[in-house]
Design a protein around this motif. Structure first.
Motif, short mmCIF file in Angstrom:
data_model
loop_
_atom_site.label_atom_id
_atom_site.label_comp_id
_atom_site.label_asym_id
_atom_site.label_seq_id
_atom_site.Cartn_x
_atom_site.Cartn_y
_atom_site.Cartn_z
N GLY A 72 -3.84 6.35 -2.88
CA GLY A 72 -5.08 5.84 -3.04
C GLY A 72 -5.43 4.67 -2.11
O GLY A 72 -6.48 4.57 -1.19
N ALA A 73 -4.40 3.93 -1.51
CA ALA A 73 -4.64 2.87 -0.48
C ALA A 73 -5.27 3.36 0.73
O ALA A 73 -6.07 2.93 1.42
CB ALA A 73 -3.21 2.26 -0.25
N ILE A 128 -11.69 8.06 -5.90
CA ILE A 128 -11.48 9.34 -5.40
C ILE A 128 -10.02 9.41 -4.91
O ILE A 128 -9.33 10.30 -4.74
CB ILE A 128 -12.48 9.85 -4.29
CG1 ILE A 128 -12.65 8.73 -3.48
CG2 ILE A 128 -13.73 10.17 -4.91
CD1 ILE A 128 -12.50 9.14 -2.11
N GLY A 129 -9.30 8.05 -4.65
CA GLY A 129 -8.15 7.90 -4.20
C GLY A 129 -7.25 8.28 -5.07
O GLY A 129 -6.12 8.90 -5.10
N LEU A 130 -7.54 7.60 -6.55
CA LEU A 130 -6.43 8.19 -7.55
C LEU A 130 -6.80 9.68 -7.79
O LEU A 130 -5.77 10.65 -8.21
CB LEU A 130 -6.85 7.41 -8.69
CG LEU A 130 -5.84 7.77 -10.01
CD1 LEU A 130 -4.64 7.72 -9.64
CD2 LEU A 130 -6.46 6.71 -11.16
N GLY A 138 0.85 -0.98 0.14
CA GLY A 138 -0.16 0.08 0.08
C GLY A 138 1.00 1.18 0.14
O GLY A 138 1.58 1.51 -0.83
N MET A 139 0.60 2.15 1.33
CA MET A 139 1.36 3.49 1.02
C MET A 139 2.88 3.33 1.14
O MET A 139 3.54 3.96 0.18
CB MET A 139 0.84 4.24 2.34
CG MET A 139 1.39 5.71 2.54
SD MET A 139 2.72 5.65 3.09
CE MET A 139 2.45 5.24 4.84
N ALA A 140 3.42 2.54 1.75
CA ALA A 140 4.79 2.49 2.03
C ALA A 140 5.30 1.80 0.51
O ALA A 140 6.54 2.46 -0.05
CB ALA A 140 5.46 1.55 3.23
#
Ligand code: IPE
Ligand code: IPE
Ligand code: MG
Ligand code: MG
Ligand code: MG
Length: 298
Positions: free
Chosen positions: A187-188, A217-219, A157-159
């Motif tokens: 996005g994650a 909406i994350g993107l 995800g983020m990392a």
């Protein structure tokens, strides 16, 4: 434009104020040892930020009829992960930024080692919160929520997205590669905010539309962040504008150009609204937040 709607603004202000109070309560006081670390954790988290992820959690909670006492905990956990990600994102070894939320970044105000530990400790606190407080009726659901947050924050995800970001600096990415990076780094966690808010309530048949909404909406959030880095001012953003092109970061603006990047955000806003259609009036706040995320100027 819905973001100018005073009723929405009042709802948003209410959630933001509630989150300020909750975060202030769950973060250890600066008078508690080690005081410098606790003070820096509070500096990184309080008095600033749009609180978009908490707003999304509260809005998704309206779909499942979740109690605000649960939502504020899930929302705080996501916001603590987000605050940690910003502290590390700004470090000299990453984006090397000196301004965040209109204040000197944590490593500038304190020091690099403290900034590193602030991130570590905020992340731990997020998991402590969501594990120890009753955020769902069923303990199995709560365990799933812990897992959702872990997956969103970690290497898948983020990392992981941040790693792709670092490896991509100075390179030209294709559109699918850029999308992959954005979906992970930003996005994650946005998706997790929506899913966790929803999970605080009674389960219903809304997971599929919500997931589709959250992905759009994350993107869109990061597409707009790229546009604002190019198009916005340091004063309005509270962070140094124009850094992406200076540092050779591939962005939606560098790959598509400004006009097409804006079109892309608009298209994602439309897709997010379409995803919510089956949910009817319960999804009103989520729909308004899609507008806020794409039309915002900061
Ligand atoms: C900025 O996030 C970093 C990204 C993930 C793009 P926000 O724009 O949500 O930052 P704050 O919380 O409002 O400061
Ligand atoms: C940051 O993306 C994403 C995370 C913090 C995970 P950016 O590097 O574009 O965020 P800003 O522009 O510094 O807020
Ligand atoms: Mg970055
Ligand atoms: Mg950055
Ligand atoms: Mg940015």
């Amino acid at each position: 434009m819905k973001i100018l709607d005073s009723e929405f603004q009042a709802w948003m202000g209410g959630v933001q104020a509630r989150m300020e109070a909750v975060l202030g309560r769950v973060l250890p006081a600066a008078s508690v040892a080690p005081g410098r670390l606790h003070e820096a954790m509070r500096y990184a988290t309080l008095e600033g930020g749009k609180r978009v992820r908490p707003l999304l959690a509260f809005a998704a909670g309206e779909v499942s009829g979740a109690a605000p006492e649960r939502l504020e905990i899930a929302a705080a956990a996501v916001e603590l992960i987000h605050a940690y990600s910003l502290v590390h994102d700004d470090l000299p070894c990453m984006d090397d930024d000196t301004l965040r939320r209109g204040k000197p970044t944590v490593h500038v105000e304190y020091d690099e080692a403290t900034a590193l530990l602030v991130g570590d400790a905020l992340q731990s606190l997020a998991f402590q919160l969501i594990a120890e407080s009753p955020v769902a009726e069923n303990p199995k659901v709560q365990l799933e929520m812990v897992k959702t947050l872990a997956l969103a924050a970690g290497s898948r995800g983020m990392a992981g997205g941040q790693q792709i970001d670092l490896e991509s600096t100075g390179k030209a990415l294709s559109l699918p590669e850029l999308e992959l990076m954005h979906i992970h780094k930003t996005g994650a966690l946005i998706r997790a905010a929506v899913l966790l808010g929803f999970s605080c309530g009674k389960h219903s048949e809304a997971e599929k539309p919500l997931d589709r909404y959250a992905k759009c909406i994350g993107l869109a959030f990061q597409v707009v962040d790229d546009v604002l880095d190019y198009d916005g001012s340091t004063a309005t953003l509270g962070k140094t504008a124009g850094k992406d092109s200076k540092q050779g970061k591939p962005t939606y603006v560098s790959v598509l150009g400004l006009a097409r990047a804006k079109e892309m955000a608009e298209a994602l806003r439309g897709e997010a609204h379409a995803a919510l259609a089956p949910l009817g009036a319960r999804a009103r706040r989520l729909s308004e937040l899609a507008d806020f995320i794409v039309l915002r100027k900061f």
